[in-house]
Design a protein around this motif. Sequence first.
Motif, PDB file in Angstrom:
ATOM      1  N   MET A 150      62.231  13.112  81.202  1.00  0.00           N
ATOM      2  CA  MET A 150      61.636  11.702  80.786  1.00  0.00           C
ATOM      3  C   MET A 150      60.419  11.477  80.197  1.00  0.00           C
ATOM      4  O   MET A 150      59.506  11.801  81.056  1.00  0.00           O
ATOM      5  CB  MET A 150      61.973  10.697  81.986  1.00  0.00           C
ATOM      6  CG  MET A 150      61.967   9.307  81.576  1.00  0.00           C
ATOM      7  SD  MET A 150      62.815   8.290  80.541  1.00  0.00           S
ATOM      8  CE  MET A 150      64.274   8.145  81.629  1.00  0.00           C
ATOM      9  N   GLN A 199      62.374   7.412  77.301  1.00  0.00           N
ATOM     10  CA  GLN A 199      63.514   8.281  76.644  1.00  0.00           C
ATOM     11  C   GLN A 199      63.468   9.536  77.240  1.00  0.00           C
ATOM     12  O   GLN A 199      62.443  10.342  77.328  1.00  0.00           O
ATOM     13  CB  GLN A 199      63.310   8.139  75.171  1.00  0.00           C
ATOM     14  CG  GLN A 199      64.387   9.168  74.426  1.00  0.00           C
ATOM     15  CD  GLN A 199      65.752   8.543  74.399  1.00  0.00           C
ATOM     16  OE1 GLN A 199      65.671   7.327  74.113  1.00  0.00           O
ATOM     17  NE2 GLN A 199      66.671   9.407  74.320  1.00  0.00           N
ATOM     18  N   VAL A 200      64.748   9.985  77.677  1.00  0.00           N
ATOM     19  CA  VAL A 200      64.882  11.695  77.947  1.00  0.00           C
ATOM     20  C   VAL A 200      64.872  12.250  76.543  1.00  0.00           C
ATOM     21  O   VAL A 200      65.736  11.889  75.634  1.00  0.00           O
ATOM     22  CB  VAL A 200      66.240  11.824  78.749  1.00  0.00           C
ATOM     23  CG1 VAL A 200      66.426  13.276  78.730  1.00  0.00           C
ATOM     24  CG2 VAL A 200      66.068  11.243  80.236  1.00  0.00           C
ATOM     25  N   PRO A 245      66.014  15.542  75.308  1.00  0.00           N
ATOM     26  CA  PRO A 245      66.793  16.768  75.815  1.00  0.00           C
ATOM     27  C   PRO A 245      66.094  17.956  75.031  1.00  0.00           C
ATOM     28  O   PRO A 245      65.898  17.685  73.740  1.00  0.00           O
ATOM     29  CB  PRO A 245      68.096  16.594  75.518  1.00  0.00           C
ATOM     30  CG  PRO A 245      68.417  15.183  75.490  1.00  0.00           C
ATOM     31  CD  PRO A 245      67.035  14.725  74.946  1.00  0.00           C
ATOM     32  N   GLY A 269      65.912  20.522  72.169  1.00  0.00           N
ATOM     33  CA  GLY A 269      66.748  20.578  70.726  1.00  0.00           C
ATOM     34  C   GLY A 269      66.554  19.219  70.345  1.00  0.00           C
ATOM     35  O   GLY A 269      67.305  19.295  69.125  1.00  0.00           O
ATOM     36  N   GLU A 270      66.469  18.161  70.865  1.00  0.00           N
ATOM     37  CA  GLU A 270      66.788  16.797  70.303  1.00  0.00           C
ATOM     38  C   GLU A 270      65.402  16.295  69.981  1.00  0.00           C
ATOM     39  O   GLU A 270      64.395  16.659  70.291  1.00  0.00           O
ATOM     40  CB  GLU A 270      67.286  16.000  71.011  1.00  0.00           C
ATOM     41  CG  GLU A 270      68.902  16.206  71.352  1.00  0.00           C
ATOM     42  CD  GLU A 270      69.833  15.333  71.766  1.00  0.00           C
ATOM     43  OE1 GLU A 270      69.662  14.036  71.842  1.00  0.00           O
ATOM     44  OE2 GLU A 270      71.177  15.472  72.001  1.00  0.00           O
ATOM     45  N   LEU A 271      65.363  14.983  69.136  1.00  0.00           N
ATOM     46  CA  LEU A 271      64.163  14.705  68.511  1.00  0.00           C
ATOM     47  C   LEU A 271      64.159  13.180  68.967  1.00  0.00           C
ATOM     48  O   LEU A 271      65.125  12.556  69.067  1.00  0.00           O
ATOM     49  CB  LEU A 271      64.375  14.704  67.070  1.00  0.00           C
ATOM     50  CG  LEU A 271      64.361  16.110  66.429  1.00  0.00           C
ATOM     51  CD1 LEU A 271      64.540  15.820  64.812  1.00  0.00           C
ATOM     52  CD2 LEU A 271      63.496  16.928  66.599  1.00  0.00           C
ATOM     53  N   LEU A 272      63.057  12.704  69.268  1.00  0.00           N
ATOM     54  CA  LEU A 272      62.575  11.223  69.269  1.00  0.00           C
ATOM     55  C   LEU A 272      61.750  10.809  68.167  1.00  0.00           C
ATOM     56  O   LEU A 272      60.606  11.490  67.901  1.00  0.00           O
ATOM     57  CB  LEU A 272      61.924  11.114  70.611  1.00  0.00           C
ATOM     58  CG  LEU A 272      61.400   9.667  70.889  1.00  0.00           C
ATOM     59  CD1 LEU A 272      62.604   8.622  70.783  1.00  0.00           C
ATOM     60  CD2 LEU A 272      60.553   9.510  72.280  1.00  0.00           C
TER      61      LEU A 272
END
Lengths: 158, 155
Positions: free
Chosen positions: B111, B128-129, B131, B133-136
């Motif tokens: 987080m 926001q978490v 994860p 490989g993911e993008l914020l």
Amino acid sequence: MKTETILEVQAYLDDELASENDVKRVANLLAHDEEAARLFKSLKATRQLLEGNEPEVKLPESGDFYWSKIARAIERDSAPSKVAPHVTPWWVRALAPLAGVACVGLLLAGSGVLNAGGKARSAYLHEIENSVDDSSGISFHSQSQGMTVVWVKGYENP
Amino acid sequence: MRVSPFLSSVRRSWPLFFALIALGVTSSFATDEKEQKIQAKLIWGTDEPKPANPKIKPVDPKLKEKFSGIFKWKNYFEVEEKHFALAPEALKKVQMSTKCDIEVRNEGHGMFEVRFLGEGKSLKKVRQVIPPGELLVIAGDDKNANAWFVVLNLE
């Protein structure tokens, strides 16, 4: 008056003199000795007073039975306990630690499931706070692109 | 009551068993509490050709494919790229341009709290978490129908 004479007078009163000659001798003394006669009279009055007023305690049962009850109670209290000790079966003792391990495992598994669920939810849900009143925006999550987008309106030229 | 040798040996092994469990639990928590490396990029989305500034370069094809699947612009150029590490509960302010910064806090367990600051003012805060490989992405409109993007991902 001599102590022996006093004791003889007491024995005469209690009819405890050893021989008939002693009885006659003490009776003769009481007849002629005024001091001995006063002592005899005093002792006799005391004995009569005690006999009429001494409280008499009566047992509700016979003496033998009363004392035998006390003896049995003493024997019972002093005898070693004959109650069989509680023995836990071997399988209970063997499985008791397993129960603890199972509880720990359930706890860990439960927390893991909760955390996993929380992370899965959080990937799509997020908290957004607009710190400036005139700043607004939209947000969305694209699962296909693996991307969460928060769009800020009203701010250009970064 | 005598205990069989088997049971006796089982009992003797309990402390070792519990020690192994405790070690596993501790190491699992320790894994979650390690320092997290983060990459942050400031990207410019436009329909115009590449500007003359040599510091500005096209984004990598993988990121461009992701952006093209969502956004409308033809070209995406990388203006700034920063790498930093955050220990759990640590907060770091990272300058992405002369006018915008981000403040990132590692709250642990994946987080993050990201605050976007424009010209020193806090404009947006996101928890926001992220994860692996993911993008914020925190983004906004720019002049001349262009757009800006601040992209964060774990390394």
